[in-house]
Scaffold this motif. Sequence first.
Motif, PDB file in Angstrom:
ATOM      1  N   VAL A   6      -1.218   8.363  -2.090  1.00  0.00           N
ATOM      2  CA  VAL A   6      -1.837   7.921  -0.847  1.00  0.00           C
ATOM      3  C   VAL A   6      -0.774   7.505   0.159  1.00  0.00           C
ATOM      4  CG1 VAL A   6      -4.010   7.247  -1.876  1.00  0.00           C
ATOM      5  CG2 VAL A   6      -2.156   5.596  -1.782  1.00  0.00           C
ATOM      6  N   SER A   7       0.395   8.086   0.041  1.00  0.00           N
ATOM      7  CA  SER A   7       1.501   7.677   0.887  1.00  0.00           C
ATOM      8  C   SER A   7       1.574   8.483   2.183  1.00  0.00           C
ATOM      9  CB  SER A   7       2.812   7.831   0.120  1.00  0.00           C
ATOM     10  OG  SER A   7       2.994   9.185  -0.236  1.00  0.00           O
ATOM     11  N   ASP A   8       0.480   9.152   2.528  1.00  0.00           N
ATOM     12  CA  ASP A   8       0.509   9.927   3.762  1.00  0.00           C
ATOM     13  C   ASP A   8       0.902   9.033   4.917  1.00  0.00           C
ATOM     14  OD1 ASP A   8      -3.040  10.068   4.592  1.00  0.00           O
ATOM     15  OD2 ASP A   8      -1.780   8.425   3.942  1.00  0.00           O
ATOM     16  N   ALA A   9       1.536   9.598   5.898  1.00  0.00           N
ATOM     17  CA  ALA A   9       1.952   8.810   7.052  1.00  0.00           C
ATOM     18  C   ALA A   9       0.705   8.503   7.848  1.00  0.00           C
ATOM     19  CB  ALA A   9       2.940   9.603   7.873  1.00  0.00           C
ATOM     20  N   ALA A  10      -0.177   7.785   7.247  1.00  0.00           N
ATOM     21  CA  ALA A  10      -1.529   7.554   7.735  1.00  0.00           C
ATOM     22  C   ALA A  10      -1.534   7.124   9.160  1.00  0.00           C
ATOM     23  CB  ALA A  10      -2.201   6.505   6.882  1.00  0.00           C
ATOM     24  N   THR A  53      -0.995  -3.034  11.373  1.00  0.00           N
ATOM     25  CA  THR A  53      -0.839  -3.328   9.945  1.00  0.00           C
ATOM     26  C   THR A  53       0.199  -2.406   9.322  1.00  0.00           C
ATOM     27  OG1 THR A  53      -2.672  -1.858   9.428  1.00  0.00           O
ATOM     28  CG2 THR A  53      -3.211  -4.168   9.702  1.00  0.00           C
ATOM     29  N   PRO A  54       0.984  -2.934   8.397  1.00  0.00           N
ATOM     30  CA  PRO A  54       2.000  -2.102   7.755  1.00  0.00           C
ATOM     31  C   PRO A  54       1.373  -1.176   6.716  1.00  0.00           C
ATOM     32  CG  PRO A  54       2.038  -4.305   6.835  1.00  0.00           C
ATOM     33  CD  PRO A  54       1.031  -4.325   7.957  1.00  0.00           C
ATOM     34  N   GLY A  55       1.966  -0.023   6.544  1.00  0.00           N
ATOM     35  CA  GLY A  55       1.522   0.901   5.508  1.00  0.00           C
ATOM     36  C   GLY A  55       0.231   1.626   5.869  1.00  0.00           C
ATOM     37  N   SER A  56      -0.212   2.412   4.942  1.00  0.00           N
ATOM     38  CA  SER A  56      -1.411   3.223   5.126  1.00  0.00           C
ATOM     39  C   SER A  56      -2.669   2.398   4.872  1.00  0.00           C
ATOM     40  CB  SER A  56      -1.389   4.412   4.158  1.00  0.00           C
ATOM     41  OG  SER A  56      -2.638   5.070   4.163  1.00  0.00           O
ATOM     42  N   LEU A  57      -3.635   2.512   5.745  1.00  0.00           N
ATOM     43  CA  LEU A  57      -4.914   1.846   5.506  1.00  0.00           C
ATOM     44  C   LEU A  57      -5.758   2.623   4.495  1.00  0.00           C
ATOM     45  CD1 LEU A  57      -5.918   0.440   9.009  1.00  0.00           C
ATOM     46  CD2 LEU A  57      -4.832  -0.710   7.079  1.00  0.00           C
ATOM     47  N   ASN A  58      -5.271   3.780   4.074  1.00  0.00           N
ATOM     48  CA  ASN A  58      -5.943   4.541   3.018  1.00  0.00           C
ATOM     49  C   ASN A  58      -5.430   4.164   1.629  1.00  0.00           C
ATOM     50  OD1 ASN A  58      -7.844   6.139   4.413  1.00  0.00           O
ATOM     51  ND2 ASN A  58      -6.169   7.396   5.194  1.00  0.00           N
TER      52      ASN A  58
END
Length: 114
Positions: A6-10, A53-58
Motif C-alpha cells: 500500500v505504499s503507492d504515492a497516494a 497528513t504524512p504517508g498514504s491514507l490508503n
Amino acid sequence: MSQPDVSDAAVQGGQGRTPGRRPRIWQQTTGRRAIWDDMEVHHRIPLEWAHLTPGSLNRLANLVGMKRPDHSQVSEAWRVWKVGLGGWQRSAADILRQAMAIDRQFASGMVFPK
C-alpha cells in the motif's frame, strides 16, 4: 497473511485517487471483500485531508469496514465539521483530533482489518 503493498504515492491533496483501491486493500488483507459482509471500506482520515497528513491514507491503519448507514453517518459528521470551519484551514493536528473524536463516537460500528 502478508501485508499488501500500500505504499503507492497516494493521494496528494485529494488528487490521484484510484477508485476501488481501498476495497482491494481490504480484500488482500482480510481475504474477503467488504461487500460480502455488507460493509463499505471507510478512510478514518478522509482523502480530502491527505495534503495535511504524512504517508498514504490508503494504509491499513486508516481503513475500517463499516455498515452503509454507519458509514453515511461518519461521512456526514466530517461534512458538518468541514462546513463549521467556515473556510479556515486546519493543521494536521486538528485533522487528527477530529478523526479521533469521530472514531470514539462511531467506534461500535468500525471493523478493523485482521
